[in-house]
Each structure stands twice: as C-alpha cells, then as structure tokens.
Scaffold this motif. Structure first.
Motif, PDB file in Angstrom:
ATOM      1  N   TYR A  42      71.117  52.117  19.929  1.00 31.74           N
ATOM      2  CA  TYR A  42      71.187  51.897  18.448  1.00 31.74           C
ATOM      3  C   TYR A  42      69.825  51.562  17.798  1.00 31.74           C
ATOM      4  CZ  TYR A  42      71.164  46.913  19.859  1.00 31.74           C
ATOM      5  OH  TYR A  42      70.786  45.971  20.745  1.00 31.74           O
ATOM      6  N   LYS A  43      69.565  51.800  16.701  1.00 30.90           N
ATOM      7  CA  LYS A  43      68.415  51.177  15.827  1.00 30.90           C
ATOM      8  C   LYS A  43      68.873  49.964  15.362  1.00 30.90           C
ATOM      9  CE  LYS A  43      64.997  52.408  12.434  1.00 30.90           C
ATOM     10  NZ  LYS A  43      64.426  53.510  11.354  1.00 30.90           N
ATOM     11  N   THR A  44      67.796  48.864  15.396  1.00 27.60           N
ATOM     12  CA  THR A  44      67.940  47.604  14.779  1.00 27.60           C
ATOM     13  C   THR A  44      66.741  47.549  13.709  1.00 27.60           C
ATOM     14  OG1 THR A  44      68.517  46.497  16.747  1.00 27.60           O
ATOM     15  CG2 THR A  44      67.572  45.224  15.206  1.00 27.60           C
ATOM     16  N   VAL A  45      67.254  47.170  12.348  1.00 23.28           N
ATOM     17  CA  VAL A  45      66.367  46.779  11.464  1.00 23.28           C
ATOM     18  C   VAL A  45      66.543  45.147  11.294  1.00 23.28           C
ATOM     19  CG1 VAL A  45      65.865  46.710   8.861  1.00 23.28           C
ATOM     20  CG2 VAL A  45      66.614  48.828  10.269  1.00 23.28           C
ATOM     21  N   ARG A  46      65.483  44.187  11.616  1.00 23.99           N
ATOM     22  CA  ARG A  46      65.540  42.867  11.746  1.00 23.99           C
ATOM     23  C   ARG A  46      64.831  42.239  10.291  1.00 23.99           C
ATOM     24  NH1 ARG A  46      64.383  38.720  16.592  1.00 23.99           N
ATOM     25  NH2 ARG A  46      63.914  36.961  15.268  1.00 23.99           N
ATOM     26  N   ASN A  47      65.419  41.303   9.560  1.00 21.43           N
ATOM     27  CA  ASN A  47      64.697  40.826   8.606  1.00 21.43           C
ATOM     28  C   ASN A  47      64.848  39.324   8.607  1.00 21.43           C
ATOM     29  OD1 ASN A  47      64.083  43.310   6.671  1.00 21.43           O
ATOM     30  ND2 ASN A  47      66.416  43.503   7.080  1.00 21.43           N
ATOM     31  N   ASP A  48      63.716  38.772   8.707  1.00 22.75           N
ATOM     32  CA  ASP A  48      63.253  37.415   8.918  1.00 22.75           C
ATOM     33  C   ASP A  48      62.964  36.551   7.673  1.00 22.75           C
ATOM     34  OD1 ASP A  48      64.738  37.810  11.451  1.00 22.75           O
ATOM     35  OD2 ASP A  48      62.779  37.507  12.605  1.00 22.75           O
ATOM     36  N   THR A  49      63.495  35.464   7.291  1.00 24.36           N
ATOM     37  CA  THR A  49      62.842  34.621   6.488  1.00 24.36           C
ATOM     38  C   THR A  49      62.583  33.119   7.381  1.00 24.36           C
ATOM     39  OG1 THR A  49      63.975  35.198   4.540  1.00 24.36           O
ATOM     40  CG2 THR A  49      63.025  33.122   4.325  1.00 24.36           C
ATOM     41  N   LEU A  50      61.452  32.858   7.597  1.00 17.10           N
ATOM     42  CA  LEU A  50      61.107  31.591   8.501  1.00 17.10           C
ATOM     43  C   LEU A  50      60.807  30.610   7.656  1.00 17.10           C
ATOM     44  CD1 LEU A  50      58.519  33.735  10.808  1.00 17.10           C
ATOM     45  CD2 LEU A  50      60.790  33.466  10.905  1.00 17.10           C
ATOM     46  N   VAL A  51      60.953  29.361   8.404  1.00 15.95           N
ATOM     47  CA  VAL A  51      60.852  28.086   7.711  1.00 15.95           C
ATOM     48  C   VAL A  51      59.460  27.977   7.209  1.00 15.95           C
ATOM     49  CG1 VAL A  51      62.610  26.887   9.147  1.00 15.95           C
ATOM     50  CG2 VAL A  51      60.177  27.118   9.874  1.00 15.95           C
ATOM     51  N   THR A  52      58.381  28.685   7.782  1.00 15.73           N
ATOM     52  CA  THR A  52      56.963  28.665   6.957  1.00 15.73           C
ATOM     53  C   THR A  52      56.737  29.451   5.782  1.00 15.73           C
ATOM     54  OG1 THR A  52      56.496  30.815   8.037  1.00 15.73           O
ATOM     55  CG2 THR A  52      56.101  28.668   9.234  1.00 15.73           C
ATOM     56  N   GLY A  53      57.895  30.175   5.289  1.00 15.53           N
ATOM     57  CA  GLY A  53      58.130  30.704   4.097  1.00 15.53           C
ATOM     58  C   GLY A  53      57.749  32.201   4.303  1.00 15.53           C
ATOM     59  N   VAL A 193      64.637  26.941   4.822  1.00 15.63           N
ATOM     60  CA  VAL A 193      65.569  27.530   5.164  1.00 15.63           C
ATOM     61  C   VAL A 193      65.007  28.665   6.055  1.00 15.63           C
ATOM     62  CG1 VAL A 193      67.368  29.650   4.868  1.00 15.63           C
ATOM     63  CG2 VAL A 193      66.888  27.525   3.236  1.00 15.63           C
ATOM     64  N   GLN A 194      65.854  29.001   7.236  1.00  9.71           N
ATOM     65  CA  GLN A 194      65.522  30.043   8.372  1.00  9.71           C
ATOM     66  C   GLN A 194      66.644  30.840   8.202  1.00  9.71           C
ATOM     67  OE1 GLN A 194      62.863  29.714  12.172  1.00  9.71           O
ATOM     68  NE2 GLN A 194      65.204  29.806  13.126  1.00  9.71           N
ATOM     69  N   ASP A 195      66.455  31.985   7.987  1.00  8.96           N
ATOM     70  CA  ASP A 195      67.296  33.349   8.225  1.00  8.96           C
ATOM     71  C   ASP A 195      66.869  34.426   8.980  1.00  8.96           C
ATOM     72  OD1 ASP A 195      69.682  32.346   6.646  1.00  8.96           O
ATOM     73  OD2 ASP A 195      68.558  32.772   4.822  1.00  8.96           O
ATOM     74  N   LEU A 196      67.631  34.625  10.136  1.00  9.69           N
ATOM     75  CA  LEU A 196      67.296  35.654  10.885  1.00  9.69           C
ATOM     76  C   LEU A 196      68.505  36.816  10.915  1.00  9.69           C
ATOM     77  CD1 LEU A 196      66.058  33.755  14.127  1.00  9.69           C
ATOM     78  CD2 LEU A 196      64.707  34.228  12.162  1.00  9.69           C
ATOM     79  N   SER A 197      68.168  37.901  10.547  1.00  5.28           N
ATOM     80  CA  SER A 197      69.214  39.001  10.318  1.00  5.28           C
ATOM     81  C   SER A 197      69.097  40.257  10.958  1.00  5.28           C
ATOM     82  CB  SER A 197      69.192  39.168   8.957  1.00  5.28           C
ATOM     83  OG  SER A 197      69.654  38.004   8.082  1.00  5.28           O
ATOM     84  N   TRP A 198      69.872  40.748  11.682  1.00  5.30           N
ATOM     85  CA  TRP A 198      69.788  41.724  12.593  1.00  5.30           C
ATOM     86  C   TRP A 198      70.893  42.839  12.066  1.00  5.30           C
ATOM     87  CZ3 TRP A 198      69.433  37.110  14.663  1.00  5.30           C
ATOM     88  CH2 TRP A 198      68.466  36.713  15.767  1.00  5.30           C
ATOM     89  N   ASN A 199      70.386  44.045  11.766  1.00  4.18           N
ATOM     90  CA  ASN A 199      71.067  45.124  11.218  1.00  4.18           C
ATOM     91  C   ASN A 199      71.216  46.293  12.244  1.00  4.18           C
ATOM     92  OD1 ASN A 199      72.510  44.194   8.450  1.00  4.18           O
ATOM     93  ND2 ASN A 199      70.219  43.576   8.574  1.00  4.18           N
TER      94      ASN A 199
END
Length: 377
Positions: A42-53, A193-199
């Motif tokens: 598969y192919k992964t598209v990962r979008n992260d919002t880190l606590v550092t902003g 907020v920290q959000d780590l998202s794998w699609n």
C-alpha cells in the motif's frame, strides 16, 4: 412475530452497512479478516500535527507480511519514504537500513529496541494496525459508522506523570473487507495537541505485487554491509583489555567447552544466530581463518544464544561440513557477560585470557588482530 421482524430488519440493515455492532464484534471481524492476510502492499499518506505546532506530511510505500513467531512487531515489512535515499526492512528478527547512494546497508539485531525502527525513515509510514490490530492498554471503546466505514475509537488512561491527557486512537475500517484503512492517534500535552494520522491508499492484499523477499532483500547481494564503528565510549569496549568472562558451555554435539582450559591459546568467539543473514554470510570467512591458523594455536567457537532456533541452527551447521569449528550453545549469563545486544559480534581472547579485540561485524581487521595475538608472547 416481533423478534422475527427485528431479525429480518437487522439483516436488511447489515446489508446496507447500517446495522449497529459492538466494539467487540467489530474487533472480532477485523481480526478474522486479518487472519486471511498473507501479504499486503500500500501507499501511506501520513499527516502529523506536532505539539511544537509544526505540521508535516510523509508519504511512502510499504509491503508487509504477518510473522506470528515475532513477539516484537508480529509482522515483516519493507518500507521506503518518498524522496528518501534509504529503505527499511524488518524480517521478523533483524532490521536492515540502506544508504542507496553509497550502496551500503546496516543491520540491527537488538530486540530490546526493535520497536524504535518504526520511528526511522521508512518505519514512519508503516501502519501496524492494518495487519495487527492493537487493542492493548485501551481503557474504553466506542464505535460509530457511516455507509462505507466503521470508526473504532479506543481511549487510553491519562499519563499524568508526563502531563499527557485525552489520549485516543481512531481506526477507520473499510466495510468491504473489514480491514483498517486509516489510523489517527491523538493526545494533548500542556494544552497543546498532537495528532498523528496514517491514511492507506492503493491497498493490495494477497497479490503478486504485494510480495517481497524479507529474509533475503535484493540489496544484500549488491550493497556492502556497513560495520558500525565502535568508539572507546561504546559499552562493549568495557571488555577490551580485561580478563575474558569465564564460561562452561556445551557444544552442538554435547561436548563441553571450558574457557579456563584455553590458556595459552588465542580464541576467536563468533556470536551468531541462524536468522542473521550477515552472520551466516561471514561464517565461511571465519572457517577460513580457523583453517589458516588452527595449527598455530587459534581456537574458534561459534556461539548461538537463541535457544528457540537451536534445532534450525544445528540443521544448518550439519548441512555445511566445511564449517569446521565447533558450535556452542550460549545462555543469558553469557549474553550479559559479553554484552551481546546485537549480532554478529566477534571477540578475540589472547593467550593470557584477556580480551584483545571486539568487532560488531566481520572485517579484515579480525585476521590482523589474530596474527598479532598469535605473535605475542
């Protein structure tokens, strides 16, 4: 009559994907679907919002295969991030990382920190829940759905000691195959907020295109193994210049090897495991050193500590009679004494029983060190 109507209605709604199911039923269905997986790509598209902003997007390709015998991850994988000059492979026992520009690869056999490779380039696009749904440590479950997907949300206890709160993982499950296609991990630290998202995109299951030779990656035939440099501050260097830790071990053919009886000899210890490709590839070179210097006083022992793979190791050695030096069965004490956190590891003990050389990988320097130790009084 009412029960029959409810039963028929549930069947009708389940066909449209609207039948409400419990978290336990969703999890059971996912596990059942994952049980049929042989390989995925598969192919992964990962979008992260880190606590550092900071916000980042990472994309890459992954191939995976279940590996039930691996207690650490539970799967094998090959991964490569877009724009990266490296590949990452985990074969169920050891990890390979490549430098595609220099045509080099390094290995990691330290099981204690193997999970850390998922934070390395390549490992960051691996979606673990696709092939091994992880529900451990969850304190609560919630299910929602729409026409195409179930959404399984797992909540986790706050980590008050580290000021981490509102932790949850949301897994999106495709109703057509009951496999996860997206994962989101959320937590809040000091109000940030920290959000780590794998699609997952372009998922291929049990197809020829999803296959990969994890146990013998193609690059190992054309790339050179990069041997890690061991500086004076490396823990293993504590052995050098000190008396070699004593041992009493049995060989594969039940003969006893006692280190204290090797006084006056130069001893080369080859720590290896059957699942370690570089260990096996280097063994003929070690055998050549044994044949070249045995009449001059060199003793060589191969030592394997993974007793779970002992029978496989014995079968391998029996099929290769050209490996003329004896094999010993190690133990946890020996691993601790010789600081075996990775293999292959080579240790030279001089005539006085002192450790004169240590190498985390085979190199031509081993022969030079043997000659030096044999020439010493």
């Amino acid at each position: 009559m009412q029960k029959r109507v409810i039963f028929l209605l549930s069947i009708l709604l389940s066909g449209t994907g609207l039948y409400a199911q419990s978290a336990a039923e969703i999890i059971a269905a996912v596990l059942k679907s994952q049980h049929s997986i042989r390989t995925v790509a598969y192919k992964t598209v990962r979008n992260d919002t880190l606590v550092t902003g900071h916000i980042r997007t990472i994309t890459g390709l992954v191939k995976m295969r279940p590996e039930s015998s691996d207690p650490v991850l539970g799967f094998q994988f090959w991964a490569k991030e877009d724009g990266s000059n490296s590949q990452l492979v985990f074969d169920g026992n050891m990890a390979y990382e490549t430098d595609d520009l220099e045509k080099l690869y390094s290995i990691n056999t330290n099981a204690a920190n193997m999970k850390e490779i998922l934070h390395h380039p390549g490992g960051r696009v691996v979606v673990q829940d696709l092939i091994r749904l992880d529900t451990s440590e969850a304190s609560g479950f919630r299910v929602s759905q729409d026409k195409h997907f179930f959404y399984l949300t797992m909540s986790y206890p706050d980590l008050t000691r580290y000021d981490v709160f509102k932790r949850f993982k949301k897994v999106t499950i495709d109703k057509t195959n009951m496999l996860p296609v997206a994962v989101k991990k959320h937590q809040e630290t000091l109000g940030k907020v920290q959000d780590l998202s794998w699609n997952i995109q372009e998922l291929s299951v049990n197809q020829e295109t999803s296959q990969y030779n994890f146990t013998e990656p193609d690059f190992t035939r054309t790339y050179r193994l990069k041997i890690p440099e061991v500086d004076d501050k490396h823990p293993i260097m504590m052995l050098k210049g000190k008396p070699a830790p004593a041992f009493v071990l049995n060989s594969f053919d039940q003969k006893q090897a006692i280190s204290q009886e090797m006084s006056g000899k130069v001893v080369l210890l080859d720590f290896w495991e059957i699942w370690c490709g570089p260990c096996v590839e280097s063994m003929p070179k070690v055998a050549q050193l044994y044949e070249k210097f045995r009449d001059k006083g060199l003793v060589v022992y191969g030592i394997t500590n993974d007793t779970k793979q002992l029978e496989s190791s014995k079968r391998f050695v029996s099929k290769h009679p050209e490996i003329g030096f004896p094999m010993l069965v190690g133990n946890e004490k020996l691993k601790k004494d010789y600081m075996i956190n990775a293999v292959p590891e080579y240790v030279i003990i001089d005539k006085k029983g002192m450790v004169s050389f240590v190498s985390l990988g085979f190199s031509d320097q081993i022969e030079r060190e043997i000659e030096k130790a044999l020439a010493a009084d």
